[in-house]
Design a protein around this motif. Structure first.
Motif, short mmCIF file in Angstrom:
data_model
loop_
_atom_site.label_atom_id
_atom_site.label_comp_id
_atom_site.label_asym_id
_atom_site.label_seq_id
_atom_site.Cartn_x
_atom_site.Cartn_y
_atom_site.Cartn_z
N UNK A 37 39.18 60.30 26.75
CA UNK A 37 39.14 61.72 26.72
C UNK A 37 40.29 62.54 26.51
N UNK A 38 40.45 63.68 25.79
CA UNK A 38 41.59 64.51 26.18
C UNK A 38 41.24 65.39 27.32
N UNK A 39 42.08 65.57 28.33
CA UNK A 39 41.69 66.32 29.50
C UNK A 39 42.51 67.70 29.96
N UNK A 40 41.73 68.43 30.43
CA UNK A 40 42.40 69.48 31.06
C UNK A 40 42.31 69.54 32.61
N UNK A 41 43.49 69.22 33.03
CA UNK A 41 43.52 69.18 34.49
C UNK A 41 43.62 70.64 35.09
N UNK A 42 42.59 70.95 36.13
CA UNK A 42 42.91 72.39 36.36
C UNK A 42 42.62 72.55 38.16
N UNK A 43 43.36 73.22 38.67
CA UNK A 43 43.39 73.36 40.30
C UNK A 43 44.34 74.54 40.64
N UNK A 44 43.94 75.05 41.83
CA UNK A 44 44.52 76.27 42.34
C UNK A 44 46.18 75.85 42.42
N UNK A 45 46.36 74.56 42.92
CA UNK A 45 47.75 73.98 43.08
C UNK A 45 48.21 73.62 41.71
N UNK A 46 49.22 74.38 40.95
CA UNK A 46 49.51 74.04 39.63
C UNK A 46 50.49 72.97 39.65
N UNK A 47 51.34 72.93 40.48
CA UNK A 47 52.29 71.94 40.44
C UNK A 47 51.82 70.38 40.66
N UNK A 48 50.84 70.44 41.60
CA UNK A 48 50.10 69.09 41.76
C UNK A 48 49.24 68.80 40.47
N UNK A 49 48.54 69.73 40.08
CA UNK A 49 47.86 69.53 38.61
C UNK A 49 48.71 69.03 37.74
N UNK A 50 50.04 69.70 37.47
CA UNK A 50 50.78 69.10 36.25
C UNK A 50 51.20 67.75 36.75
N UNK A 51 51.33 67.31 37.91
CA UNK A 51 51.85 66.00 38.14
C UNK A 51 50.72 64.99 38.06
N UNK A 52 49.54 65.28 38.17
CA UNK A 52 48.25 64.75 37.67
C UNK A 52 48.38 64.38 36.25
N UNK A 53 48.49 65.49 35.42
CA UNK A 53 48.68 65.45 33.81
C UNK A 53 49.50 64.69 33.42
N UNK A 54 50.89 64.73 34.36
CA UNK A 54 51.91 63.66 33.75
C UNK A 54 51.61 62.33 33.96
N UNK A 55 51.02 62.01 35.18
CA UNK A 55 50.73 60.52 35.41
C UNK A 55 49.66 60.16 34.03
N UNK A 56 48.67 60.81 33.64
CA UNK A 56 48.15 60.51 32.58
C UNK A 56 48.58 60.29 31.42
N UNK A 57 49.71 61.18 31.28
CA UNK A 57 50.37 61.00 29.94
C UNK A 57 51.27 59.61 30.03
N UNK A 58 51.72 59.64 31.06
CA UNK A 58 52.52 58.26 31.11
C UNK A 58 51.96 57.02 31.16
#
Length: 271
Positions: A37-58
């Motif tokens: 799946x293509x995933x949109x990661x959403x959270x109140x904590x944007x920097x941590x959400x971006x880190x989750x998305x980066x781990x997925x891309x990696x």
């Protein structure tokens, strides 16, 4: 007929996972992405959400991140619209965002009670509403889909010092069933189910154990941990135990499941 692996694959699907900066949400986002799946990661904590998305891309997956206050209807509209625009649709919503505050009934604050319901219940309601609006026939995504709401075993049985949390998660359980029946009768092609984990050793799970001590239900953290683990005949669960159930409900393998509650509790509710 599709092979068993194809029934669980999510290639070509688009998923939105709330509260996905850490814990169960992060593990769920990763699992769905690894299933295709293509995933949109959403959270109140944007920097941590971006880190989750980066781990997925990696790891070879496809993911983006957005800041998201699930109690804000305008933000729901923005996040859903951005997901459809970025990935071309929306097939799966995982309403994972939630909070837990422990207190005895006689000591609980109205403010904490209201906050739990605002995030755990209103947030899920808004997710169901705006996901269904784009998933139903003729809408921006328009192919139907699967909405998966994270409830808890605390939405099935009572637990000490968790009265407000229990009531919020019980509301998620019945709201899921009501939406499931409504969308099926209206021919939306949108399935709605709930998942009910017991204690998972994420930060939230650890806080529950510590809360037993703080409230006086256990003398120390070691005793509280032993007591909490003893509630589960199979021992504590892991985040992937829950994300595997989400994968099932997100996939075509669960195409005839709606209004269901999947209990992932290591046998806790069987005792």
């Amino acid at each position: 007929m599709n092979t068993v692996f194809e029934r669980f694959a999510l290639a070509g699907k688009v998923a939105l996972v709330t509260g996905a900066a850490q814990g169960l949400g992060a593990e769920t986002a990763h699992t769905l992405a690894m299933a295709g799946a293509k995933v949109m990661v959403s959270d109140l904590q944007l920097e941590q959400a971006q880190a989750t998305a980066e781990r997925i891309r990696a790891a070879g997956g496809e993911a983006l991140a957005m800041r998201h206050d699930v109690t804000d209807e305008a933000q729901w509209q923005q996040v859903v619209a951005a997901t459809v625009e970025a990935f071309g649709g929306l097939d799966v919503l995982v309403n994972n965002a939630g909070i837990e505050k422990m207190a005895l009934f006689t000591e609980a604050s109205v403010e904490d009670f209201r906050l739990m319901h605002e995030i755990n219940v209103t947030g899920v309601f808004l997710g169901i509403k705006h996901a269904a609006r784009v998933m139903r026939p003729g809408a921006a995504a328009g192919k139907g889909g699967s909405i998966i709401n994270l409830s808890s075993v605390a939405g099935l049985v009572g637990m000490p010092a968790l009265g407000g949390y229990c009531s919020s998660k019980g509301a998620v359980r019945l709201m899921s069933k009501a939406a499931a029946v409504e969308f099926a009768r209206l021919g939306y092609g949108v399935r709605v189910n709930s998942i009910h984990p017991a204690i998972i050793k994420t930060d939230m799970g650890v806080n529950v154990v510590r809360g037993f001590v703080a409230i006086g239900l256990a003398p120390d953290e070691a005793s509280a941990d032993a007591y909490a683990e003893s509630l589960h005949p199979l021992g504590y669960g892991q985040p992937q135990d829950v994300s595997s159930a989400v994968l099932f409900l997100a996939s075509e393998a669960s195409r005839w499941s709606t209004g269901s509650e999947i209990v992932i509790d290591g046998g806790a509710c069987a005792c």
